[in-house]
Design an enzyme around this catalytic site. Structure first.
Site, PDB file in Angstrom:
ATOM      1  CB  THR A   1      -0.438   0.365  -4.339  1.00  0.00           C
ATOM      2  OG1 THR A   1      -0.582   1.310  -3.315  1.00  0.00           O
ATOM      3  CG2 THR A   1      -1.166  -1.021  -3.688  1.00  0.00           C
TER       4      THR A   1
ATOM      5  CB  SER B   1      -1.042   0.039   1.294  1.00  0.00           C
ATOM      6  OG  SER B   1      -0.164   0.308   2.308  1.00  0.00           O
ATOM      7  CB  CYS B   2       1.826   3.752  -1.798  1.00  0.00           C
ATOM      8  SG  CYS B   2       0.736   3.891  -3.343  1.00  0.00           S
ATOM      9  N   PRO B   3       0.524   5.819   0.005  1.00  0.00           N
ATOM     10  CG  PRO B   3       2.065   7.680   0.689  1.00  0.00           C
ATOM     11  CD  PRO B   3       2.043   6.251   0.220  1.00  0.00           C
TER      12      PRO B   3
END
Length: 519
Positions: A16, A8-10
């Site tokens: 992601t 997951s990424c921001p």
């Protein structure tokens, strides 16, 4: 070995899925099975219980809190940021293999102790990280949920202007633009529509363009409440949502804007988290999450926003807006260059997100203006973000011998990624050749940002890349700025790669041969 992984990424978009693909492919190359659960903006398809049960170890490649972490309790794991999996998936997988090999064998006292110490469902399985990292995770949680509202709202507003012209605001609001006020909230239509009017009246006086504009205003008005609500959610989970959204709504209504939303989100999350940790009598415990926590937190956060935060932050927001409006000439060009440097430095990382969020937040206070520096800033940020992947695409096209076959294929994909304003397309090149690619991209993006500000290009849409070109003022000059930055990026990369051309070409050829043998 069999591994399960969560990425997951921001923003839940590029990093992601790039991390997931890299882990799966690297696992295949090394003879291991890696099944990845992507917790991104497209939603999450959880790994099945059977797959998790059969796994030897777990890989967390996430910048946000992993949802459902208790499912993996008791298994050896590695916990890294998502960028590590994008840049060096082999090292991540090797660390996971080592974690499995060094874990206590099943049936031993050590394994029993490890299982007993593992978090049980309902307890936090969060990694032990510093305060700064935790704060960044909470902030990025809010930003990741906010960005779709930015994109949808900004493009709808821009389409309203495209189809209805600047006079769409006058037709819609009957004169001076008032924004979303208490009267709008109390009116007979949703937020963003003029008070006391029906959809039929709205359509007859402002047309379809007016409907698009008003829908965009609704999306934009929700930016601050969503940001605040999900920052609080990141801190306190579900108990933080109610005070977070209410505090964010107050920040928007009181004029405290983006900064007020940040304050309300952290205040609401901290208070809700503290309330959930209170030891209360057994008879009260059942109503705590439904009645007590929402009631107390909304009262406290509401009073805090109204009497403490509202006016000072609103004044600060006004001062920042006035400062933006004062930018012109040389100062605007310098700002464009700085924003370009930030967009290209980490290509989707924290600095990139700060520049993008700064530009998108400026749109919320300027959507009704005929002209505003905020529109120029948005145009500069988008153009500067398009330049790195476009520059790498051009570099791989003009000097093919400097790149491996895989890099040349990535270069072809970068044409579309760059045109779509997905800066992360240049990350594989930056990971492989950081000292050559990153400075080149920064210079090209800085030039593009400065040129856009110098040309006075304006953009009301916060995303879309080349596909929202009709919404850009002076589109030909805008394309010229992007083209110049792209050429500069490509020229610098080729020059730096050519400083030791023989070695570079030899390595590229060796990798091509190795890939051919593996195939």
């Amino acid at each position: 070995m069999k591994f399960v992984a969560v990425t997951s990424c921001p923003t839940g978009i590029a990093h992601t899925y790039m991390a997931a693909e890299n882990l799966e492919q690297t696992g295949k190359d090394l003879g291991h099975d890696v099944q990845v659960e992507t917790q991104g903006s497209a939603g999450t398809v959880p790994l099945s219980d059977d797959i998790i049960a059969a796994a030897d170890g777990v890989i967390y490649a996430a910048d946000l809190e992993v949802k459902g972490k208790d499912r993996f309790a008791g298994k050896p794991f590695v916990d890294v940021g998502v960028k590590k999996a994008v840049h060096d998936p082999k090292a991540v997988l090797e660390a996971a293999i080592a974690a499995v090999e060094n874990a206590p064998k099943a049936g031993t006292p050590e394994a029993a102790a490890m299982a007993a110490a593992a978090p049980t469902p309902g307890k936090s399985a969060a990694r032990d990280v510093g305060v700064g990292t935790r704060v960044r995770q909470w902030l990025m949680t809010g930003v990741s949920y906010m960005i779709p509202f930015v994109a949808a709202g900004g493009i709808l507003i821009a389409l309203g202007f495209l189809f209805g012209g600047d006079e769409v605001v006058t037709k819609l609001y009957g004169g001076e633009f008032e924004g979303v006020t208490y009267e709008n909230v109390a009116g007979s239509l949703p937020l963003g529509f003029p008070s006391g009017q029906s959809f039929d009246t709205l359509l007859s006086q402002a047309g379809f363009a007016g409907i698009l504009f008003a829908l965009g205003k609704i999306s934009f008005f929700l930016l601050v409440p969503v940001l605040s609500g999900y920052i609080a959610f990141g801190i306190a989970d579900r108990p933080g949502l109610v005070p977070g959204f209410v505090g964010g709504l107050l920040a928007a209504v009181l004029g405290a804007g983006f900064l007020g939303g940040l304050i309300s989100g952290f205040a609401a999350g901290g208070l809700a988290y503290a309330l959930t940790r209170l030891r209360v009598p057994k008879g009260v415990r059942g109503i705590m999450p439904v009645v007590v926590i929402p009631l107390v937190s909304v009262i406290v956060v509401g009073l805090f926003m109204i009497f403490v935060v509202g006016k000072p932050v609103a004044a600060l927001t006004t001062a920042l807006t006035d400062w933006l409006n004062s930018l012109a000439g040389a100062s605007g060009i310098v700002l464009g260059a700085i924003l370009g440097l930030m967009m290209a430095f980490d290509m989707g990382g924290p600095l990139n997100k700060v520049a993008y969020t700064f530009a998108a937040a400026g749109l919320t206070t300027a959507v009704a203006s005929e002209s505003s520096p905020a529109f120029q800033i948005m145009a500069a940020v988008m153009a500067a973000g398009m330049t790195p992947p476009l520059g790498m695409a051009l570099a791989t096209a003009v000097r093919k011998k400097l790149w491996t076959e895989a890099e040349r294929e990535n270069g072809l994909a970068c044409w579309l990624l760059g045109a779509s304003f997905i800066t992360e397309g240049a990350i594989p090149f930056a990971a492989a050749h950081p000292l050559r690619v990153i400075p080149s991209c920064m210079v090209g993006s800085a030039v593009t940002g400065a040129l856009v500000m110098g040309f006075g290009n304006e953009l009301r849409a916060p995303h879309g890349g080349i596909f929202v070109l009709p919404l850009v003022s002076s589109p030909v000059l805008y394309l010229v700025a992007i083209a110049i930055g792209t050429v500069i990026t490509a020229a610098l990369v080729v020059f730096l790669m050519s400083l030791d051309a023989k070695k570079t070409e030899r390595l590229a050829h060796a990798e091509d041969v190795a890939e051919g043998v593996a195939a």
